[in-house]
Write an enzyme that holds these catalytic residues in place. Sequence first.
Site, mmCIF file in Angstrom:
data_model
loop_
_atom_site.group_PDB
_atom_site.id
_atom_site.type_symbol
_atom_site.label_atom_id
_atom_site.label_comp_id
_atom_site.label_asym_id
_atom_site.label_seq_id
_atom_site.Cartn_x
_atom_site.Cartn_y
_atom_site.Cartn_z
ATOM 1 N N HIS A 217 -14.103 -0.931 -5.130
ATOM 2 C CA HIS A 217 -15.197 0.071 -4.887
ATOM 3 C C HIS A 217 -14.769 1.294 -4.919
ATOM 4 C CE1 HIS A 217 -15.513 0.072 -0.323
ATOM 5 N NE2 HIS A 217 -14.322 0.570 -0.658
ATOM 6 N N GLY B 128 4.124 1.589 -2.221
ATOM 7 C CA GLY B 128 4.151 1.631 -3.878
ATOM 8 C C GLY B 128 2.600 2.006 -4.168
ATOM 9 N N ASP B 129 2.365 2.211 -5.557
ATOM 10 C CA ASP B 129 1.363 2.526 -6.226
ATOM 11 C C ASP B 129 0.532 1.488 -7.017
ATOM 12 O OD1 ASP B 129 -0.946 3.558 -7.933
ATOM 13 O OD2 ASP B 129 0.461 5.422 -8.451
ATOM 14 N N PHE B 130 -0.547 0.956 -6.505
ATOM 15 C CA PHE B 130 -1.040 -0.260 -7.260
ATOM 16 C C PHE B 130 -1.551 0.103 -8.775
ATOM 17 C CE2 PHE B 130 -4.578 0.399 -4.104
ATOM 18 C CZ PHE B 130 -5.388 1.610 -4.978
ATOM 19 N N ASP C 104 0.908 -1.154 -0.014
ATOM 20 C CA ASP C 104 -0.052 -0.068 -0.195
ATOM 21 C C ASP C 104 0.703 1.265 -0.013
ATOM 22 O OD1 ASP C 104 -2.160 1.635 0.196
ATOM 23 O OD2 ASP C 104 -3.149 0.060 1.334
#
Length: 338
Positions: free
Chosen positions: A248, A228-230, A203
């Site tokens: 969501h 990190g950046d998903f 995350d």
Amino acid sequence: MDTPETQDVTGQLVEHALGHLFSAALRTAARCRVADHLAAGPRTARELAGATGADAGHLRRVLRYLATRGVFREDRAGAFHLTPTGEALRTDVPHSQHAAVLMLTDPTFQRTSAALEETVRKAGPSFERLFGEPFFTYLAGDPELREVFDSGMTSLSARVDAVVAGTYPFPEHGRIVDVGGGRGGLLLAVLRGRPGLSGVLFDQTPAISTHVLSGEEAVRGRWSAESGDFFTEVPEGGDVYVLKHVLHDWPDEGCLRVLRNCRAAMAPGARVVIVESVLPGGNAPHPGKAMDLAMAAVVNGQERTREEFAALLAAAELRLTRVLPTAAFPSVVEAVAA
């Protein structure tokens, strides 16, 4: 001239229109920690007022209203009792929902919900127009709201984590990657029961900086936390990629970026496990139908039906294999490489 039928309809509509007062009353009880003060047994509004610093008459009116919704129960002597719902408002019980209620009733979100008409008319989140920037950007710059949000999500997730860990057949061995896993509650619950399994909590830095994994002796040496950046990439080589309450938050385009990154990183034979509300059709009530409106107003996200999940997964070259209901409000959606 009014008939009994029109009077009944009028009463129902009036109660529905005043529904915002239920949220306000629930927040008032949570802020006053009424449930904590009832833990030792029933007390009158006057006794509770003395313990909470509230006005007895006005507090009684709030509690009387909440009793009509099953949060508390008033007896003939005027004393208030905890119900199972009220019990979950205590701060000292497992899976307490106290922080979740404070988050969901925070004035920031109440203001956003009040502007729902703007979301509907303009097809975009009212939050961004009210506060000048997207929700997660705003959250990063407001440490107080960030703490309310993180604590509330941890509270909301506590029972869900335990239920999902016990419902879905996670493997006994291998590597699980919890994508957007926040403080790591679900990963911890899964690793506790499977000593041969290792995991990665993935995350952004603010979310994982307060993770719950390091204090648990039973999972020592079997986890790592990576920031990190998903939307860019996720850790490679996982056997199970978990997305709990991630999709969501985003419209389909954003979800596809995340799912395609998972698809590219998966080990052969790996699975994607999505923990989300799966909306039933027709007029059946479901907590996800209310949350769906909240997602639209706050972040331009949405809850989805089984068919919508299947189409989304197919677009990411994944195939929906099953949907498992749980004892909590979300379900578990499983997918494999198509």
